[in-house]
Design an enzyme around this catalytic site. Structure first.
Site, PDB file in Angstrom:
ATOM      1  N   ASP A  31     -15.241 -30.349  -3.160  1.00  0.00           N
ATOM      2  CA  ASP A  31     -15.148 -30.929  -1.824  1.00  0.00           C
ATOM      3  C   ASP A  31     -15.993 -30.141  -0.822  1.00  0.00           C
ATOM      4  O   ASP A  31     -16.095 -28.911  -0.916  1.00  0.00           O
ATOM      5  CB  ASP A  31     -13.687 -30.920  -1.377  1.00  0.00           C
ATOM      6  CG  ASP A  31     -13.440 -31.833  -0.201  1.00  0.00           C
ATOM      7  OD1 ASP A  31     -14.275 -32.705   0.067  1.00  0.00           O
ATOM      8  OD2 ASP A  31     -12.402 -31.658   0.464  1.00  0.00           O
ATOM      9  N   ASN A  79     -14.070 -43.193  -2.452  1.00  0.00           N
ATOM     10  CA  ASN A  79     -15.476 -42.929  -2.115  1.00  0.00           C
ATOM     11  C   ASN A  79     -16.368 -44.140  -2.364  1.00  0.00           C
ATOM     12  O   ASN A  79     -17.451 -44.250  -1.777  1.00  0.00           O
ATOM     13  CB  ASN A  79     -16.016 -41.755  -2.932  1.00  0.00           C
ATOM     14  CG  ASN A  79     -15.362 -40.432  -2.622  1.00  0.00           C
ATOM     15  OD1 ASN A  79     -15.340 -39.530  -3.471  1.00  0.00           O
ATOM     16  ND2 ASN A  79     -14.801 -40.262  -1.425  1.00  0.00           N
TER      17      ASN A  79
END
Length: 251
Positions: A31, A79
């Protein structure tokens, strides 16, 4: 001098790790690529590429520590709703990273995720990487692309129901015998040990849907560094924190 101090500190942390009580399976939430790029005034794709370039070093550190399974979360189902301007180059970067990992012939790659949600080119790269490394006697690397924990559980239940329907098992009969292992046998990671340690970079302290089923007894380590800046010493610190914890596993 800074480099010398860093190297000395890294050696100190490495030497302080016990030979036992280290994780067999490490999950990593990669991340912070976009924030890394923004902080440098770079393009988003540059952040994703820098993150992809940090994967091989991580796998090397895991090998050194005797880790048997690594799960890398590269792209979530959420995403997939990003704009094509970002998503298209990101998928291309992921494809390139997976092909590069497969070319090493060092790790056994196993795609985990809803491949049917991905573009054909991406799903084909993932499947080909799995085929090309199926005979490799090395660390298993789960490549989580188009992955969501809730979707995985739903897919596992669906597969289980289809299997029992093919056998002629009624819903009533299944309900009487159903236990957690019935579902676990249909997860993307079936046959693998559950993650002992889950690492998330970028300072976020939430699971975000990563390995929801498998992480019931996992230890978590949250690192402030954005993923492209994640260093070997950060990994060693995560291992040290894991080794120092008293894992009662609900007992």
């Amino acid at each position: 001098m800074t480099d010398l101090l860093y190297a000395a500190y890294e050696r100190h942390v490495r030497k302080s790790l016990p030979e036992q009580n280290l994780p067999r399976h490490v999950g990593v939430m990669l991340d912070g690529n976009r924030r890394w790029a923004k902080a440098r005034g770079a393009q988003t794709a540059d952040g994703h590429q820098a993150g992809a370039d940090n994967i091989k070093p991580l796998l090397g550190w895991c090998e050194e520590a005797g880790v048997e399974v690594v799960t890398l979360w590269l792209l979530s189902t959420d995403n997939l709703s990003r704009s094509p301007v970002e998503l298209t180059p990101l998928l291309g970067i992921i494809e390139g990273a997976v092909e590069s990992l497969a070319a090493e012939q060092r790790w056994r790659l196993h795609p985990v995720g809803a491949l049917d949600l991905l573009p054909d080119s991406t799903s084909q790269v993932l499947k080909q990487a799995a085929d090309d490394t199926a005979g490799v006697d090395g660390m298993i690397v789960n490549v989580a692309v188009g992955y969501g924990g809730r979707r995985e559980i739903a897919d596992a239940v669906r597969a289980m129901l289809q299997e029992h329907a093919a056998r002629g098992t009624s819903i009533e009969e299944l309900a009487e015998t159903l236990d957690v292992e019935h579902i676990a046998q249909h997860l993307y990671t079936k046959g693998q040990p559950d993650p002992d340690l889950v690492i998330r970079t970028s300072g976020e302290q939430r699971l975000g849907g990563f390995l929801l089923w498998q992480s019931a007894h996992s230890e978590f380590y949250f690192c402030e560094a954005y993923w492209p800046d994640f260093r070997r010493v950060d990994f060693l610190r995560a291992l040290r924190a894991y080794a120092e914890r008293d894992r009662r596993l609900g007992k």
